[in-house]
Scaffold this active site. Structure first.
Site, PDB file in Angstrom:
ATOM      1  N   SER A 131      -9.684   1.483   2.917  1.00 39.30           N
ATOM      2  CA  SER A 131      -8.806   2.442   1.896  1.00 39.30           C
ATOM      3  C   SER A 131      -7.775   1.546   1.232  1.00 39.30           C
ATOM      4  O   SER A 131      -7.247   2.177   0.386  1.00 39.30           O
ATOM      5  CB  SER A 131      -8.289   3.652   2.780  1.00 39.30           C
ATOM      6  OG  SER A 131      -7.013   3.049   3.836  1.00 39.30           O
ATOM      7  N   LYS A 189       0.681  -1.270   0.038  1.00 36.73           N
ATOM      8  CA  LYS A 189       0.045  -0.050  -0.087  1.00 36.73           C
ATOM      9  C   LYS A 189       0.950   1.115  -0.045  1.00 36.73           C
ATOM     10  O   LYS A 189       1.840   1.386   0.915  1.00 36.73           O
ATOM     11  CB  LYS A 189      -1.005   0.058   1.323  1.00 36.73           C
ATOM     12  CG  LYS A 189      -1.870   1.194   1.305  1.00 36.73           C
ATOM     13  CD  LYS A 189      -2.684   0.837   2.501  1.00 36.73           C
ATOM     14  CE  LYS A 189      -3.658   1.697   2.682  1.00 36.73           C
ATOM     15  NZ  LYS A 189      -4.740   1.676   3.972  1.00 36.73           N
ATOM     16  N   SER A 197     -10.031  -0.570   7.033  1.00 39.82           N
ATOM     17  CA  SER A 197      -9.076  -0.466   5.673  1.00 39.82           C
ATOM     18  C   SER A 197      -8.455  -1.783   5.074  1.00 39.82           C
ATOM     19  O   SER A 197      -8.028  -1.639   4.067  1.00 39.82           O
ATOM     20  CB  SER A 197      -8.294   0.796   5.624  1.00 39.82           C
ATOM     21  OG  SER A 197      -8.963   1.900   5.516  1.00 39.82           O
TER      22      SER A 197
HETATM   23  N1  GLN Z   1     -13.109   3.945   6.469  1.00 41.29           N
HETATM   24  C1  GLN Z   1     -12.688   4.514   7.642  1.00 41.29           C
HETATM   25  C2  GLN Z   1     -11.993   5.861   7.325  1.00 41.29           C
HETATM   26  O1  GLN Z   1     -12.450   6.377   6.313  1.00 41.29           O
HETATM   27  C3  GLN Z   1     -11.421   3.525   7.756  1.00 41.29           C
HETATM   28  C4  GLN Z   1      -9.997   3.852   7.021  1.00 41.29           C
HETATM   29  C5  GLN Z   1      -9.108   3.303   7.658  1.00 41.29           C
HETATM   30  O2  GLN Z   1      -9.176   2.038   8.280  1.00 41.29           O
HETATM   31  N2  GLN Z   1      -7.703   3.636   7.363  1.00 41.29           N
HETATM   32  O3  GLN Z   1     -11.531   6.513   8.260  1.00 41.29           O
END
Ligand code: GLN
Length: 479
Positions: free
Chosen positions: A148, A73, A172
């Protein structure tokens, strides 16, 4: 194939490291224009790394990951290789150092095919917040891959790599793994070093594997886990062999089913797949036990106060001076303002504003402090439930993959995509998502298992037992 299968073939010299890398790049060549998993492809480096790995193998020094292409990532620093966080503000950032996790992969001989797309600074649930482009779900390219870590999950599902690393602040890793039909694990907070992970919300962020099988998740966790002097929040806890429990039977294992997780608004196909998984566990000898996590309803609100507060502080460092993108201005203040105005996307700005507000004097007690108190209650819910069960079982997401654009105009709807994963980060416990079925539209459904602090062993044991008794993980998207 996954890590374990390819390792065996490499060991027997039935395939070479360079052939694996060539095959991964030929796959990338045929599907990447439809999926768009990668922000940066590192073909030249990969060929070089594969040749070195091949030399290791030939000289009898094969390491665990020798010749295995793993996508990373793009929020983990790779020395000398562009690391953008899918943000314009880091659009030209080449880290002068290596993150601890990727250093550990390098020691084990991995090959880097490229850096994967994400929601800018890991803020999102669909990869649509990427500052560059949206990744598509390999099962239906009109739909989002989740986020994400959408690029990593899509790359694994589309066979553009053998496995990947993602990061998980509120879901994410697990949410995109569920929506792409692969395995995704968030370890216990502190299990894996965050050194070199671009910080979003430091008390929640954790790096973990996205893989084609539970065994591969255990193999990668073995490598990346452990105390790191460069991250004071990494825990000085012994690292067991996470593959050891794999294959052990689960008779008598107590599986908690939290009643608050079977909510109105959950897709009936998702609910059915999860209820069938509970029956499958029973047939394997596990014992379902109803448990209660009474503060679950506050998790999303608590998370969005705490995560945005921490983000507003962490993102203060991007000022056009120290990193990446700069917009010129008449004076210093104008340069700061223009760099941040042009460098950050809408969601990132929304969160910086929310977090700054929650932390400001006069509001701190009402929002930030209150959220910290609720976080403690959520953590206690898990401690209470784990007094009587070994693992907790829930859906990973309330619905399968949604259509691109479906939730982009309504951030609150988007935030609900993580309703089942967020509490796990607030409590700091480990969680894993594994495939547990498909909708009638052939979209993958994920099952989440949650474990006790630092008990990834039981979690992987339970996940493996289910995986091996089903065929869900063998299905492939038709690309
Ligand atoms: N969807 C959640 C957010 O927007 C979690 C994102 C993540 O785990 N990085 O913060």
């Amino acid at each position: 194939m996954g890590i374990s299968e390819l390792s065996a073939l490499l060991e027997k010299r039935e395939i070479s490291a360079t052939e694996i890398t060539a095959s991964v790049f030929s796959r990338i060549g045929s599907v990447e224009d439809r999926i768009k998993s990668f922000v940066t492809l590192t073909h030249a480096q990969a060929v070089d790394m594969a040749e070195k790995a091949e030399a290791q193998i030939v000289s009898g020094n094969k390491k665990i990951l020798s010749g295995i292409p793993l996508a990373i990532k793009d929020n983990m620093c790779t020395k000398g290789i562009l690391t953008t966080c899918s943000s314009k503000i880091l659009g030209n950032f080449i880290p002068p150092y290596e993150s601890t996790v990727t250093s550990k992969l390098l020691e084990q001989g991995y090959v880097l095919p490229g850096k994967t797309n994400l929601d800018e600074f890991a803020m999102g649930s669909s990869t649509e917040n990427s500052g560059f482009f949206t990744t598509r779900n390999p099962w239906d390219t009109e739909r989002i891959p989740g986020g994400s870590s959408g690029g990593s999950a899509a790359a694994v599902a589309a066979d553009e790599c053998i496995a990947a690393l993602g990061s998980d602040t509120g879901g994410s890793i697990r949410q995109p793994a569920a929506l792409c039909g692969v395995v995704g694990m968030k370890p216990t907070y502190g299990r894996v070093s965050r050194y070199g992970l671009v910080a979003f919300a430091s008390s929640l962020d954790q790096i973990g594997p996205i893989t084609k099988s539970v065994r591969d998740a255990a193999i990668l966790l073995n490598i990346i886990a452990g105390r790191d002097v460069l991250d004071s929040t990494s825990a000085p806890v012994a690292v067991p062999d996470f593959t050891a429990g794999i294959g052990r039977d689960i008779r008598g294992l107590k599986i908690g089913i939290p009643k608050e997780y079977f909510i109105d608004g959950m897709d009936p196909e998702v609910e059915k797949a999860v209820r069938d998984a509970i029956k499958q566990y029973e047939s394997l000898g596990a014992i379902p036990v109803e448990v209660s996590l009474p503060h679950s309803g506050y998790a999303v609100a608590t998370y969005y106060v705490l995560a945005t507060s921490e983000a507003s502080s962490n993102l203060a460092r991007y000022d056009g001076v120290k990193y990446g993108f700069r917009s010129e201005g008449r004076d210093l203040i104008e340069m700061y303002m223009r760099s941040r105005a042009h460098g950050f996307g809408a969601e990132v700005k929304r969160r910086i504003m929310l977090g700054t507000y929650s932390l400001s004097s006069g509001y701190y007690d009402a929002y930030y402090k209150k959220a910290q108190q609720v976080r403690t209650l959520i953590k206690r819910d898990f401690e209470d439930a784990f007094a009587s069960v070994d693992v907790i079982l829930t859906p990973t997401t309330p619905t399968a993959a949604f259509r691109m654009g479906e939730k982009t105009d309504d951030p609150l709807q988007m935030y609900l995509a993580d309703i089942f994963t967020i509490s796990v980060n607030l409590a700091g416990v480990p969680g894993i998502s594994i495939p547990c079925g498909f909708t009638s539209a052939n979209l993958p459904i994920g099952l989440q298992l949650i474990g006790k602090h630092f008990d990834e062993e039981t979690l992987l044991q339970a996940a493996y037992a289910y995986e091996q008794s089903t065929d869900w993980h063998r299905r492939k998207p038709n690309l």
